[in-house]
Design a protein around this motif. Sequence first.
Motif, PDB file in Angstrom:
ATOM      1  N   GLY A 196       0.773  -1.236   0.000  1.00 62.37           N
ATOM      2  CA  GLY A 196       0.000   0.000   0.000  1.00 62.37           C
ATOM      3  C   GLY A 196       0.803   1.283   0.000  1.00 62.37           C
ATOM      4  O   GLY A 196       0.216   2.372  -0.038  1.00 62.37           O
ATOM      5  N   SER A 197       2.117   1.211   0.041  1.00 65.07           N
ATOM      6  CA  SER A 197       2.931   2.432   0.138  1.00 65.07           C
ATOM      7  C   SER A 197       2.795   3.284  -1.126  1.00 65.07           C
ATOM      8  O   SER A 197       2.694   2.770  -2.233  1.00 65.07           O
ATOM      9  CB  SER A 197       4.400   2.091   0.385  1.00 65.07           C
ATOM     10  OG  SER A 197       4.923   1.304  -0.667  1.00 65.07           O
ATOM     11  N   ALA A 198       2.799   4.598  -0.937  1.00 60.48           N
ATOM     12  CA  ALA A 198       2.483   5.509  -2.033  1.00 60.48           C
ATOM     13  C   ALA A 198       3.427   6.696  -2.090  1.00 60.48           C
ATOM     14  O   ALA A 198       3.967   7.137  -1.072  1.00 60.48           O
ATOM     15  CB  ALA A 198       1.050   6.019  -1.881  1.00 60.48           C
ATOM     16  N   GLN A 199       3.587   7.187  -3.312  1.00 58.49           N
ATOM     17  CA  GLN A 199       4.130   8.519  -3.532  1.00 58.49           C
ATOM     18  C   GLN A 199       2.947   9.475  -3.670  1.00 58.49           C
ATOM     19  O   GLN A 199       1.867   9.068  -4.097  1.00 58.49           O
ATOM     20  CB  GLN A 199       4.949   8.560  -4.816  1.00 58.49           C
ATOM     21  CG  GLN A 199       6.078   7.554  -4.890  1.00 58.49           C
ATOM     22  CD  GLN A 199       6.681   7.519  -6.275  1.00 58.49           C
ATOM     23  OE1 GLN A 199       7.503   8.365  -6.630  1.00 58.49           O
ATOM     24  NE2 GLN A 199       6.279   6.549  -7.081  1.00 58.49           N
ATOM     25  N   VAL A 200       3.153  10.726  -3.329  1.00 59.44           N
ATOM     26  CA  VAL A 200       2.080  11.714  -3.411  1.00 59.44           C
ATOM     27  C   VAL A 200       2.417  12.726  -4.510  1.00 59.44           C
ATOM     28  O   VAL A 200       3.419  13.446  -4.417  1.00 59.44           O
ATOM     29  CB  VAL A 200       1.877  12.437  -2.067  1.00 59.44           C
ATOM     30  CG1 VAL A 200       0.712  13.408  -2.164  1.00 59.44           C
ATOM     31  CG2 VAL A 200       1.657  11.439  -0.942  1.00 59.44           C
ATOM     32  N   ARG A 201       1.597  12.756  -5.540  1.00 57.68           N
ATOM     33  CA  ARG A 201       1.746  13.732  -6.624  1.00 57.68           C
ATOM     34  C   ARG A 201       0.807  14.897  -6.367  1.00 57.68           C
ATOM     35  O   ARG A 201      -0.396  14.706  -6.122  1.00 57.68           O
ATOM     36  CB  ARG A 201       1.410  13.095  -7.972  1.00 57.68           C
ATOM     37  CG  ARG A 201       1.562  14.039  -9.171  1.00 57.68           C
ATOM     38  CD  ARG A 201       1.066  13.359 -10.442  1.00 57.68           C
ATOM     39  NE  ARG A 201       1.297  14.173 -11.637  1.00 57.68           N
ATOM     40  CZ  ARG A 201       0.474  15.099 -12.105  1.00 57.68           C
ATOM     41  NH1 ARG A 201      -0.678  15.353 -11.445  1.00 57.68           N
ATOM     42  NH2 ARG A 201       0.756  15.782 -13.201  1.00 57.68           N
ATOM     43  N   VAL A 202       1.346  16.103  -6.384  1.00 61.07           N
ATOM     44  CA  VAL A 202       0.562  17.305  -6.128  1.00 61.07           C
ATOM     45  C   VAL A 202       0.744  18.273  -7.301  1.00 61.07           C
ATOM     46  O   VAL A 202       1.869  18.667  -7.622  1.00 61.07           O
ATOM     47  CB  VAL A 202       0.994  18.003  -4.821  1.00 61.07           C
ATOM     48  CG1 VAL A 202       0.120  19.230  -4.562  1.00 61.07           C
ATOM     49  CG2 VAL A 202       0.923  17.033  -3.643  1.00 61.07           C
ATOM     50  N   GLN A 203      -0.360  18.634  -7.936  1.00 65.35           N
ATOM     51  CA  GLN A 203      -0.331  19.598  -9.036  1.00 65.35           C
ATOM     52  C   GLN A 203      -1.051  20.869  -8.602  1.00 65.35           C
ATOM     53  O   GLN A 203      -2.229  20.832  -8.239  1.00 65.35           O
ATOM     54  CB  GLN A 203      -0.999  19.018 -10.281  1.00 65.35           C
ATOM     55  CG  GLN A 203      -0.923  19.926 -11.508  1.00 65.35           C
ATOM     56  CD  GLN A 203      -1.404  19.235 -12.770  1.00 65.35           C
ATOM     57  OE1 GLN A 203      -1.656  18.025 -12.770  1.00 65.35           O
ATOM     58  NE2 GLN A 203      -1.527  19.980 -13.846  1.00 65.35           N
ATOM     59  N   ALA A 204      -0.312  21.965  -8.596  1.00 68.40           N
ATOM     60  CA  ALA A 204      -0.886  23.237  -8.173  1.00 68.40           C
ATOM     61  C   ALA A 204      -0.003  24.371  -8.676  1.00 68.40           C
ATOM     62  O   ALA A 204       1.215  24.198  -8.843  1.00 68.40           O
ATOM     63  CB  ALA A 204      -1.003  23.304  -6.652  1.00 68.40           C
ATOM     64  N   GLU A 205      -0.600  25.502  -8.925  1.00 66.05           N
ATOM     65  CA  GLU A 205       0.130  26.712  -9.315  1.00 66.05           C
ATOM     66  C   GLU A 205       1.048  26.466 -10.516  1.00 66.05           C
ATOM     67  O   GLU A 205       2.149  27.015 -10.602  1.00 66.05           O
ATOM     68  CB  GLU A 205       0.926  27.250  -8.125  1.00 66.05           C
ATOM     69  CG  GLU A 205       0.034  27.559  -6.921  1.00 66.05           C
ATOM     70  CD  GLU A 205       0.815  28.143  -5.763  1.00 66.05           C
ATOM     71  OE1 GLU A 205       1.539  29.136  -5.987  1.00 66.05           O
ATOM     72  OE2 GLU A 205       0.699  27.623  -4.642  1.00 66.05           O
ATOM     73  N   GLY A 206       0.599  25.628 -11.435  1.00 65.30           N
ATOM     74  CA  GLY A 206       1.346  25.398 -12.669  1.00 65.30           C
ATOM     75  C   GLY A 206       2.539  24.470 -12.531  1.00 65.30           C
ATOM     76  O   GLY A 206       3.328  24.341 -13.475  1.00 65.30           O
TER      77      GLY A 206
END
Length: 361
Positions: free
Chosen positions: A108-118
Motif C-alpha cells: 500500500g505504500s504511495a508517492q504523493v503527486r501534487v499539481q498546483a500553481e502550474g
Amino acid sequence: MPAHQKLARCLNTNKHTMVIETRKEGLYCKAGDFYIDPVRPVARAVVTHAHSDHARSGNEMYYASPRSEALLRKRLGNQIDFYALPFGEQVRFGDAVVSLHPAGHVLGSAQVRVQAEGEVWVVSGDYKRDADPTCESFEVVPCDTFITEATFALPIYHWPSIDAVVESIHAWWMANRIRGRASVLFCYSLGKAQRVLGALQDLADRPVLLHGAVAPLTQIYREEGIQLAPTDLAVNDRTRRGQDYSQDLIIAPPGANGTPWMRRFGKCSSAFCSGWMQVRGNRRRRGHDRGFVLSDHADWEGLIRTIKETGARRILATHGQSDILVRYLRERGYEADAIRSRFDSARQEDDAESKEEGAKT
C-alpha cells in the motif's frame, strides 16, 4: 534552530513556487490545505504508508491507498476516519490536484503527486526499485520537483538480489538445525518480515514461527492475497514449557532482542535482516551471529536512477544521507537541497520499527 524551522528555511527561501512548504506539523500544501505524513495532529493528512515514522495517531482525516487501510487501522486504531485514494485516481483539495502512485516500499505504500500553481511536485515517501511480489511495484512519476528519501544515499549501498539473500537465510537455518539451535531472524514487522516470508514459500518445509507483533500484520497481507510461506505463532495456547524450537525459524522485530521473550528458545542463533548490514561492524555492534543485507529502501543506484527518470530538475532530499546526495546532484547540474527532519538519522530504518514493536509477545 528547531528542525522544522531549518526545513522551512531550506524550502521557503527558494525562488520557485512553493507548492509544498513546511510547518512544525510537517510538509504542507497551502493550495490544498493538507499535510503529507504530518508529525503532529492535523485536520487532513495524506499518509504515504503505515510505518510509524510516517503514520501517526490524532489526525482528523486520513487519506491513503486502499491497501493501507487495514494496516493503518491495526496500528492507529479502528476508529480513525479513513478515506481511500486508489492509485492514479485524482482528487481535488482546494486548488490542488492530488493523486497517489505506488512506491514499492511495503504493501500500500504511495508517492504523493501534487499539481498546483502550474507545477507538479512529488513526495516519494519511502520507496525501493527492486522487484517485490508482496507489494505494488514502484511507478516513476514525472514532476518538476521531487522530494526523495535518502536513507541509504551513499555509493557503498548496493543491494544483492533477494533470491541470493533468502537462499543464505535458508542455508543458515538449515545449518542451525544440524547444530540443534533455533534460528531467530530479526526484521521489521511490517514489510520486511512479509517480504522474507514471500521469498521463503518454496523453501520452508515447516511453518515459520512469528512474534506476536509480526503475526497480525502478516495476516493482513494474506487477506490482501499476498502469497507467503506457512506460519504459526511462536507463542500460543498450545505452547508448552520447555518446548523444543531447535528446528525452527522464528521471525521477530528488532525490539524483541534481549527481552525475556527470547529465553524460551534456549540455545539459539540470531541474525538481523536490514540494509544496514551492508556496513561491516553493524552486525558485531548488535551482537548477532549473522547479518543479511535486505532493505525496503532504494540503494544508491536506485536513488540516482529514480531521480533521473522523474525528469525533475529540483530535488529535495530527506531522511538519512541527504547531504551526500545533494552534493552529488549539484555537481551534475541539479538544483538540490537537503530537508532536515526529526527522523534524520543513520539509524532511521532501525528506530522507527524497533521502538514501536518492542517487547510485545
